[in-house]
Write an enzyme that holds these catalytic residues in place. Structure first.
Site, short mmCIF file in Angstrom:
data_model
loop_
_atom_site.label_atom_id
_atom_site.label_comp_id
_atom_site.label_asym_id
_atom_site.label_seq_id
_atom_site.Cartn_x
_atom_site.Cartn_y
_atom_site.Cartn_z
N GLU A 69 -9.89 2.30 4.03
CA GLU A 69 -9.59 3.43 3.13
C GLU A 69 -10.86 3.94 2.47
O GLU A 69 -11.09 5.16 2.40
CB GLU A 69 -8.60 2.94 2.08
CG GLU A 69 -8.21 3.95 1.02
CD GLU A 69 -7.33 3.30 -0.05
OE1 GLU A 69 -7.67 3.42 -1.24
OE2 GLU A 69 -6.33 2.66 0.31
N LYS A 116 -4.53 -6.61 3.93
CA LYS A 116 -4.51 -5.54 2.92
C LYS A 116 -5.93 -5.22 2.45
O LYS A 116 -6.28 -4.05 2.23
CB LYS A 116 -3.64 -5.96 1.73
CG LYS A 116 -3.66 -4.99 0.54
CD LYS A 116 -3.22 -3.57 0.94
CE LYS A 116 -2.80 -2.74 -0.26
NZ LYS A 116 -3.79 -2.58 -1.32
N SER A 123 0.82 -1.20 0.00
CA SER A 123 0.00 0.00 0.00
C SER A 123 0.86 1.26 0.00
O SER A 123 1.92 1.30 0.62
CB SER A 123 -0.92 0.03 1.22
OG SER A 123 -1.69 1.23 1.22
N HIS A 169 -7.51 -3.15 5.07
CA HIS A 169 -6.90 -1.81 4.93
C HIS A 169 -7.63 -1.04 3.84
O HIS A 169 -7.99 0.13 4.02
CB HIS A 169 -5.42 -1.96 4.58
CG HIS A 169 -4.79 -0.72 4.01
ND1 HIS A 169 -4.99 -0.32 2.69
CD2 HIS A 169 -3.97 0.21 4.55
CE1 HIS A 169 -4.34 0.80 2.47
NE2 HIS A 169 -3.71 1.14 3.57
N ASN A 170 -7.85 -1.66 2.69
CA ASN A 170 -8.51 -0.96 1.58
C ASN A 170 -9.95 -0.64 1.91
O ASN A 170 -10.47 0.42 1.51
CB ASN A 170 -8.43 -1.81 0.31
CG ASN A 170 -7.06 -1.78 -0.33
OD1 ASN A 170 -6.07 -1.48 0.33
ND2 ASN A 170 -6.98 -2.11 -1.60
#
Length: 482
Positions: free
Chosen positions: A190, A183, A129, A186-187
């Site tokens: 986001e 991940k 990222s 995380h996205n």
């Protein structure tokens, strides 16, 4: 010719920048691309004079690497990854390592890890990222898969990753698909952060009638305090950016949002795990709604609602928006972490939640000062079930709560959509409520489908059925959770 430390396949922007990052940290890199003209352009351009080897076939790439060979794929997720894996396998030896650095779905990574380990090879699925700038200067890297491979890739990955207080924003996450799952979450976070910021912008623009320059000043101030983060920082810069005619470019950008699917994956995973990930899901739905541009324009001419009108203290309301944004952000991360915890149980991952926060503290898109507090929360209580129960976050929400409610109420009265702000507050109110109306819901299910219910005056796990109409009999359906 000396052999390279690592090979990389895929010379798009992220791939090229990762190669340049690796080389700048003292690692030699061999590169390959399906369109080999890209290899030539790279070697004769940015890579000229660098410790970078251009190769023009899979066999040449493999033969140019030190053993155990380490080959990183920076290509489109899905079938292309499987295709390259199958092309590489015949050329590899036992103990060689394939690394997928793209946004692959974690279930694919679980499958691929098992497939390659059965052949005596090692596999790493790693989230990367930070966008193109992070790839070049130091991303956040989240590797998972074959643990045996970690000692071989650790010096490279921790060498090129972002550093905060000297600590690399990269550490081993867990087995098989753990890295790509982290991940993915995380996205999803986001998506939530971006939607919350957009709703704050919407309120300032349509309710407070603020210009982009005025909003730029607000975001610049916010970035000095609790909201200090990469996304607040770039929002500050976007609002100040002028087009060639000197006018703010933000007002010339069409209001339809794109996405690559990782937010949707996060939402689907939450449904599979039975975790209420309401804020991230609303952020995904908001992008879908934004894409209905022509239909929304037509609806705007037909459907009526209140015209936003503000008559109060503008500075006080801007402060209220700040509080609402911060409180909603806490909820978003709390939900994201409950999903990580549920998935860890399902897939038997030993996730270090505080360490994950540290990996996200630098290099990545959601990097912020806020993440240090999450690390502290899990240091205090490694078994913390929800961030809302941590004393720091509880105190922050206590202080923000009145303004949080005020902002959402004002937005609703004035017809300004606040899906992420509102669902964050609804989740908070639902979570803090010791008794929800699901008792009526269970009665309804039992009435029409004999699905049974538990009683408050009986032990948990004991189920009952009522013959509501006098005609249904005593037979009940099986009790299960889907």
């Amino acid at each position: 010719m000396a052999k390279a430390d690592i090979g990389l396949i895929g010379l798009a922007v992220m791939g090229e920048n990762l190669v340049m990052n690796m080389e700048s940290k003292g690692f030699s890199v061999a590169v390959f691309n399906r369109s080999t003209d890209k290899v030539s352009r790279f070697i004769d351009g940015r890579a000229k004079g660098k410790n970078i080897i251009g190769t023009y076939s899979i066999e040449e790439l493999v033969n140019s690497l030190k053993s155990p060979r380490k080959i990183m794929l920076m290509i489109k997720a899905g079938k292309p990854v499987d295709d390259f894996i199958d092309m590489l396998i015949p050329h590899l030896d036992k103990g060689d390592i394939i690394i997928d650095g793209g946004n692959s779905h974690f279930m694919d990574t679980i499958r691929r890890t098992e497939y390659l380990e059965e052949k005596g090879l090692l596999y790493i699925g790693t989230g990367v990222s930070g966008g193109e700038e992070g790839a070049l200067k130091g991303p956040s890297i989240m590797p998972g898969g074959s643990l045996e491979a970690w000692e071989h890739i650790k010096p490279i990955f921790q060498g090129i990753s972002a550093k905060v207080d000297g600590i690399p924003c990269c550490d081993w996450v867990g087995s098989d698909g753990a890295g790509h799952f982290v991940k993915m979450v995380h996205n999803g976070i986001e998506y939530g952060d971006m939607q919350l910021i957009c709703e704050a912008y919407h309120l300032m623009k349509d309710y407070l009638s603020m210009s982009p320059d005025e909003m730029h000043e607000v975001f610049a101030e916010w970035n000095k305090g609790d909201l200090d983060s990469y996304l607040i920082e770039i929002t500050r810069d976007i609002l100040a950016f002028k087009d060639t005619d000197g006018e703010p470019i933000i007002e010339k950008i069409l209001d339809t949002a794109g996405q690559k699917g990782t937010g949707k994956w996060t939402s689907v995973a939450s449904l599979d795990e039975g975790i209420p990930l309401t804020l991230i899901s609303e952020a995904v739905y908001s992008r879908y709604l934004s894409a209905m541009k022509e239909e929304r324009v037509l609806a705007s001419q037909i459907l009526k609602g209140p015209k936003p009108e503000f008559n109060g203290d503008k500075k006080a309301f801007i402060d209220a928006i700040k509080d609402a944004l911060y409180a909603s952000k806490i909820v978003s991360y709390a939900q994201g972490y409950t999903l990580l915890q549920a998935a860890a149980k399902t897939y038997k991952w030993d996730l270090n939640y505080g360490q994950i926060a540290l990996m996200w503290r630098g290099g990545c898109i959601i990097r912020s000062a806020f993440l240090g507090k999450i690390k502290e929360a899990f240091d205090e209580d490694p078994d913390l079930s929800n961030l809302l129960l941590n004393s720091f976050f509880k105190e922050k929400i206590d202080k923000a709560q009145a303004n949080w409610r005020k902002v959402i109420a004002e937005a609703m009265v004035n017809g300004i959509p606040m899906p992420a702000f509102a669902t964050a507050l609804s989740y908070y109110d639902g979570y803090r409520n010791g008794r929800l109306p699901a008792n009526l819901l269970q009665a309804q299910r039992d009435y029409f489908g004999a699905h049974t219910y538990e009683r408050v005056d009986k032990p948990r796990g004991e189920f009952f059925h009522t013959n509501w109409t006098g005609e249904g009999g005593d037979t009940s359906a099986s009790t299960y959770n889907a």
